[in-house]
Design a protein around this motif. Structure first.
Motif, PDB file in Angstrom:
ATOM      1  N   ILE A  49     -23.610  11.923  90.002  1.00  0.00           N
ATOM      2  CA  ILE A  49     -22.912  12.627  88.929  1.00  0.00           C
ATOM      3  C   ILE A  49     -22.127  13.804  89.502  1.00  0.00           C
ATOM      4  CG2 ILE A  49     -23.240  14.012  86.822  1.00  0.00           C
ATOM      5  CD1 ILE A  49     -25.810  12.231  86.404  1.00  0.00           C
ATOM      6  N   PHE A  50     -20.893  13.939  89.036  1.00  0.00           N
ATOM      7  CA  PHE A  50     -20.044  15.057  89.461  1.00  0.00           C
ATOM      8  C   PHE A  50     -19.546  15.793  88.226  1.00  0.00           C
ATOM      9  CE2 PHE A  50     -15.753  16.760  90.275  1.00  0.00           C
ATOM     10  CZ  PHE A  50     -16.066  17.683  91.258  1.00  0.00           C
ATOM     11  N   VAL A  51     -19.631  17.119  88.264  1.00  0.00           N
ATOM     12  CA  VAL A  51     -19.202  17.954  87.137  1.00  0.00           C
ATOM     13  C   VAL A  51     -18.179  18.966  87.626  1.00  0.00           C
ATOM     14  CG1 VAL A  51     -19.925  19.709  85.467  1.00  0.00           C
ATOM     15  CG2 VAL A  51     -21.372  17.699  85.870  1.00  0.00           C
ATOM     16  N   GLU A  52     -17.114  19.131  86.858  1.00  0.00           N
ATOM     17  CA  GLU A  52     -16.142  20.181  87.127  1.00  0.00           C
ATOM     18  C   GLU A  52     -15.735  20.821  85.812  1.00  0.00           C
ATOM     19  OE1 GLU A  52     -11.895  20.955  89.471  1.00  0.00           O
ATOM     20  OE2 GLU A  52     -12.600  18.908  89.104  1.00  0.00           O
ATOM     21  N   VAL A  53     -15.857  22.166  85.753  1.00  0.00           N
ATOM     22  CA  VAL A  53     -15.491  22.916  84.559  1.00  0.00           C
ATOM     23  C   VAL A  53     -14.115  23.521  84.787  1.00  0.00           C
ATOM     24  CG1 VAL A  53     -16.153  24.777  82.979  1.00  0.00           C
ATOM     25  CG2 VAL A  53     -17.917  23.411  84.116  1.00  0.00           C
ATOM     26  N   PHE A  54     -13.185  23.271  83.863  1.00  0.00           N
ATOM     27  CA  PHE A  54     -11.796  23.688  84.059  1.00  0.00           C
ATOM     28  C   PHE A  54     -11.466  25.031  83.422  1.00  0.00           C
ATOM     29  CE2 PHE A  54     -11.461  18.937  84.152  1.00  0.00           C
ATOM     30  CZ  PHE A  54     -11.153  18.834  85.500  1.00  0.00           C
ATOM     31  N   GLU A  55     -12.415  25.623  82.704  1.00  0.00           N
ATOM     32  CA  GLU A  55     -12.170  26.907  82.055  1.00  0.00           C
ATOM     33  C   GLU A  55     -13.052  27.994  82.664  1.00  0.00           C
ATOM     34  OE1 GLU A  55     -12.436  26.827  77.801  1.00  0.00           O
ATOM     35  OE2 GLU A  55     -11.588  24.811  77.671  1.00  0.00           O
ATOM     36  N   ASN A  56     -12.611  29.226  82.546  1.00  0.00           N
ATOM     37  CA  ASN A  56     -13.403  30.365  83.012  1.00  0.00           C
ATOM     38  C   ASN A  56     -14.595  30.575  82.085  1.00  0.00           C
ATOM     39  OD1 ASN A  56     -14.284  32.716  84.238  1.00  0.00           O
ATOM     40  ND2 ASN A  56     -12.879  34.022  83.091  1.00  0.00           N
ATOM     41  N   VAL A  57     -15.807  30.598  82.637  1.00  0.00           N
ATOM     42  CA  VAL A  57     -17.009  30.814  81.828  1.00  0.00           C
ATOM     43  C   VAL A  57     -17.774  32.048  82.291  1.00  0.00           C
ATOM     44  CG1 VAL A  57     -17.247  28.362  81.247  1.00  0.00           C
ATOM     45  CG2 VAL A  57     -18.382  29.254  83.299  1.00  0.00           C
ATOM     46  N   SER A  90     -21.197  31.897  87.049  1.00  0.00           N
ATOM     47  CA  SER A  90     -21.535  33.229  86.516  1.00  0.00           C
ATOM     48  C   SER A  90     -21.565  33.290  84.993  1.00  0.00           C
ATOM     49  CB  SER A  90     -20.556  34.288  87.053  1.00  0.00           C
ATOM     50  OG  SER A  90     -20.574  34.321  88.460  1.00  0.00           O
ATOM     51  N   ALA A  91     -21.978  32.206  84.321  1.00  0.00           N
ATOM     52  CA  ALA A  91     -22.187  32.267  82.874  1.00  0.00           C
ATOM     53  C   ALA A  91     -23.282  33.280  82.575  1.00  0.00           C
ATOM     54  CB  ALA A  91     -22.574  30.891  82.339  1.00  0.00           C
ATOM     55  N   ALA A  92     -23.125  34.029  81.484  1.00  0.00           N
ATOM     56  CA  ALA A  92     -24.092  35.081  81.155  1.00  0.00           C
ATOM     57  C   ALA A  92     -25.432  34.495  80.723  1.00  0.00           C
ATOM     58  CB  ALA A  92     -23.528  35.972  80.050  1.00  0.00           C
ATOM     59  N   ARG A  93     -25.408  33.447  79.902  1.00  0.00           N
ATOM     60  CA  ARG A  93     -26.629  32.801  79.427  1.00  0.00           C
ATOM     61  C   ARG A  93     -26.342  31.335  79.189  1.00  0.00           C
ATOM     62  NH1 ARG A  93     -29.706  34.267  73.799  1.00  0.00           N
ATOM     63  NH2 ARG A  93     -27.696  33.522  72.983  1.00  0.00           N
ATOM     64  N   ILE A  94     -27.307  30.491  79.506  1.00  0.00           N
ATOM     65  CA  ILE A  94     -27.141  29.044  79.333  1.00  0.00           C
ATOM     66  C   ILE A  94     -28.253  28.538  78.419  1.00  0.00           C
ATOM     67  CG2 ILE A  94     -26.990  26.812  80.478  1.00  0.00           C
ATOM     68  CD1 ILE A  94     -26.274  28.347  83.065  1.00  0.00           C
ATOM     69  N   THR A  95     -27.857  27.944  77.300  1.00  0.00           N
ATOM     70  CA  THR A  95     -28.808  27.350  76.370  1.00  0.00           C
ATOM     71  C   THR A  95     -28.590  25.841  76.352  1.00  0.00           C
ATOM     72  OG1 THR A  95     -28.823  29.319  74.962  1.00  0.00           O
ATOM     73  CG2 THR A  95     -29.597  27.267  73.965  1.00  0.00           C
ATOM     74  N   ALA A  96     -29.671  25.088  76.503  1.00  0.00           N
ATOM     75  CA  ALA A  96     -29.594  23.628  76.422  1.00  0.00           C
ATOM     76  C   ALA A  96     -29.874  23.196  74.991  1.00  0.00           C
ATOM     77  CB  ALA A  96     -30.589  22.984  77.377  1.00  0.00           C
ATOM     78  N   VAL A  97     -28.897  22.551  74.371  1.00  0.00           N
ATOM     79  CA  VAL A  97     -29.075  21.986  73.028  1.00  0.00           C
ATOM     80  C   VAL A  97     -29.389  20.506  73.224  1.00  0.00           C
ATOM     81  CG1 VAL A  97     -28.022  21.604  70.770  1.00  0.00           C
ATOM     82  CG2 VAL A  97     -27.438  23.652  72.103  1.00  0.00           C
ATOM     83  N   ILE A  98     -30.660  20.156  73.037  1.00  0.00           N
ATOM     84  CA  ILE A  98     -31.142  18.805  73.321  1.00  0.00           C
ATOM     85  C   ILE A  98     -31.639  18.193  72.009  1.00  0.00           C
ATOM     86  CG2 ILE A  98     -32.634  17.414  74.822  1.00  0.00           C
ATOM     87  CD1 ILE A  98     -32.993  19.866  76.599  1.00  0.00           C
ATOM     88  N   PRO A  99     -30.737  17.610  71.212  1.00  0.00           N
ATOM     89  CA  PRO A  99     -31.154  17.075  69.910  1.00  0.00           C
ATOM     90  C   PRO A  99     -32.305  16.077  70.004  1.00  0.00           C
ATOM     91  CG  PRO A  99     -28.769  17.189  70.032  1.00  0.00           C
ATOM     92  CD  PRO A  99     -29.277  17.502  71.407  1.00  0.00           C
ATOM     93  N   TYR A 100     -32.286  15.247  71.049  1.00  0.00           N
ATOM     94  CA  TYR A 100     -33.410  14.338  71.309  1.00  0.00           C
ATOM     95  C   TYR A 100     -33.933  14.631  72.704  1.00  0.00           C
ATOM     96  CZ  TYR A 100     -36.038  10.162  72.595  1.00  0.00           C
ATOM     97  OH  TYR A 100     -37.013   9.316  73.042  1.00  0.00           O
ATOM     98  N   PHE A 101     -35.203  15.024  72.794  1.00  0.00           N
ATOM     99  CA  PHE A 101     -35.808  15.398  74.065  1.00  0.00           C
ATOM    100  C   PHE A 101     -36.536  14.186  74.652  1.00  0.00           C
ATOM    101  CE2 PHE A 101     -39.111  17.222  76.771  1.00  0.00           C
ATOM    102  CZ  PHE A 101     -38.409  18.185  77.481  1.00  0.00           C
ATOM    103  N   GLY A 102     -35.929  13.578  75.671  1.00  0.00           N
ATOM    104  CA  GLY A 102     -36.540  12.418  76.318  1.00  0.00           C
ATOM    105  C   GLY A 102     -37.789  12.782  77.105  1.00  0.00           C
ATOM    106  N   TYR A 103     -38.597  11.804  77.406  1.00  0.00           N
ATOM    107  CA  TYR A 103     -39.870  11.952  78.115  1.00  0.00           C
ATOM    108  C   TYR A 103     -40.927  12.702  77.297  1.00  0.00           C
ATOM    109  CZ  TYR A 103     -37.916  10.117  82.459  1.00  0.00           C
ATOM    110  OH  TYR A 103     -37.351   9.299  83.410  1.00  0.00           O
ATOM    111  N   ALA A 104     -40.655  12.985  76.032  1.00  0.00           N
ATOM    112  CA  ALA A 104     -41.596  13.749  75.214  1.00  0.00           C
ATOM    113  C   ALA A 104     -42.863  12.959  74.904  1.00  0.00           C
ATOM    114  CB  ALA A 104     -40.925  14.181  73.916  1.00  0.00           C
ATOM    115  N   ARG A 105     -42.806  11.631  74.980  1.00  0.00           N
ATOM    116  CA  ARG A 105     -44.004  10.840  74.692  1.00  0.00           C
ATOM    117  C   ARG A 105     -45.033  10.918  75.807  1.00  0.00           C
ATOM    118  NH1 ARG A 105     -41.014   5.399  72.652  1.00  0.00           N
ATOM    119  NH2 ARG A 105     -39.355   6.275  73.955  1.00  0.00           N
ATOM    120  N   GLN A 106     -44.597  11.370  76.983  1.00  0.00           N
ATOM    121  CA  GLN A 106     -45.535  11.519  78.107  1.00  0.00           C
ATOM    122  C   GLN A 106     -45.955  12.985  78.187  1.00  0.00           C
ATOM    123  OE1 GLN A 106     -44.208   9.416  81.731  1.00  0.00           O
ATOM    124  NE2 GLN A 106     -42.597   8.505  80.482  1.00  0.00           N
ATOM    125  N   ASP A 107     -46.703  13.420  77.163  1.00  0.00           N
ATOM    126  CA  ASP A 107     -47.046  14.839  77.029  1.00  0.00           C
ATOM    127  C   ASP A 107     -48.487  15.146  77.417  1.00  0.00           C
ATOM    128  OD1 ASP A 107     -47.884  13.336  74.748  1.00  0.00           O
ATOM    129  OD2 ASP A 107     -48.183  15.203  73.668  1.00  0.00           O
TER     130      ASP A 107
END
Length: 338
Positions: A49-57, A90-107
């Protein structure tokens, strides 16, 4: 204290339609365009997987919208790599919005020499630079304790309550059903919201994925039964529960599932089942077969996630969204006010 800058949203490839709907909803609330951050999330030839962000964050409050649904491993890695890209930008804060959390059945460890994968995923998320998680209807609420960072777990039941009130009319003959003993707390909450009685389908498994026996605890005679659960995977248990409820005198059976995993033969089973309807959310992007199934109806989660993101960004209460009186105005246009 409100932030000086607006929240910024970025999405992986797991559920772009939901991310776009959340951005559109937030734009409506804020009165300005809050489109998704311009970025590319692609694969090399060997599927890295490759990610590139084109805007200043730099200095921005970032929200990554990415359910970790099928393919769970790819979508989880996308989430982690996006988070790393934002942290190194250098983002100030990163929040993960995970509507469906995988692997949750292996708790938990159900047998010797098995993993607790949900805890491992929590560790990976924390190490990636993510500082907060927003999710919906975790398979087990104790998963929140696996994280050493804040976790906001939204509930679909207030939205389901609005849907039931809108579509069922007179609720005097409605009964809420828990498909197993472990889901009683979830079913009881919905039952209290719509002032309906509660019954339980006790199931016994001989091995994973196969139900050996089902017994109804409670009188369902003449009732319109509403089965409530956090996810519908292959739909085998759900369809069997519907048959057992009808055999015990139920008038009709409906189902409300927070996450439509819909693996393998699920859609075919629901189509050929005795179920009157199955309601799921769009926390997982529905496939074409799910969209075309006449028995399946999809309710939107963009309104509740958009408001939750704004509350987190603004430093206000997220738990206020647990009340359907608060959600009513948010879902205006989707459901008629009662």
């Amino acid at each position: 204290m409100p932030n000086a800058t607006e929240p910024k949203l970025i999405s992986g490839n797991s559920n772009r339609p939901l991310a776009t709907a959340i951005a559109r909803r937030m734009s409506m609330h804020r009165g300005i365009d809050l489109g998704l951050v311009d970025a590319r999330v692609e694969r090399f030839n060997d599927q890295e997987i490759f990610v590139e962000v084109f805007e200043n964050v730099r200095g921005e409050d970032m929200f990554i919208i990415q359910p970790t649904s099928n393919p769970a491993n790819d979508n989880l890695m996308e989430l982690l790599i996006i988070a790393d890209a934002l942290k190194r930008s250098s983002a100030a804060r990163i929040t993960a919005v995970i509507p469906y959390f995988g692997y949750a059945r292996q708790d938990r460890r159900t047998k010797a020499r098995t993993p607790i994968s949900a805890k491992l995923v929590a560790n990976l998320i924390a190490e990636s630079g993510i500082e907060r998680v927003l999710t919906m209807d975790l398979h087990a609420t104790q998963i929140q304790g696996f994280f050493d960072l804040p976790v906001d777990n939204l509930y679909a039941s207030p939205v389901f309550a609005l849907d039931i009130q809108s579509h069922f009319g007179d609720l005097s003959d409605v009964m809420v059903i828990s498909p197993d003993v472990g889901g009683v707390a979830r079913a009881r909450e919905l039952a209290q919201r719509i002032s309906a009685p509660l019954a339980i389908v006790d199931k016994r498994r001989e091995k994973a994925g196969e139900v050996a026996e089902m017994t109804v605890i409670g009188d369902v005679t003449g009732k319109r039964c509403v089965v409530i659960d956090d996810m519908c995977d292959t739909a085998g248990t759900l369809c069997k529960a519907a048959e057992v409820l009808l055999e015990n005198g139920a008038k009709e059976v409906h189902a409300y599932m927070s996450h439509g995993v819909m693996s393998g033969p699920a859609v075919e089973r629901i189509t050929n089942s005795t179920l009157k309807s199955v309601v799921i959310t769009d926390s997982i992007e529905p496939t074409e077969s799910v969209k075309k199934c006449e028995k399946i109806r999809i309710v939107p989660t963009a309104p509740i996630f958009a408001q939750a993101i704004l509350n987190i960004w603004n430093g206000t209460s997220v738990s206020s969204l647990f009340d359907q009186r608060t959600l009513g105005p948010i879902y205006e246009g989707v459901y008629s006010p009662k």
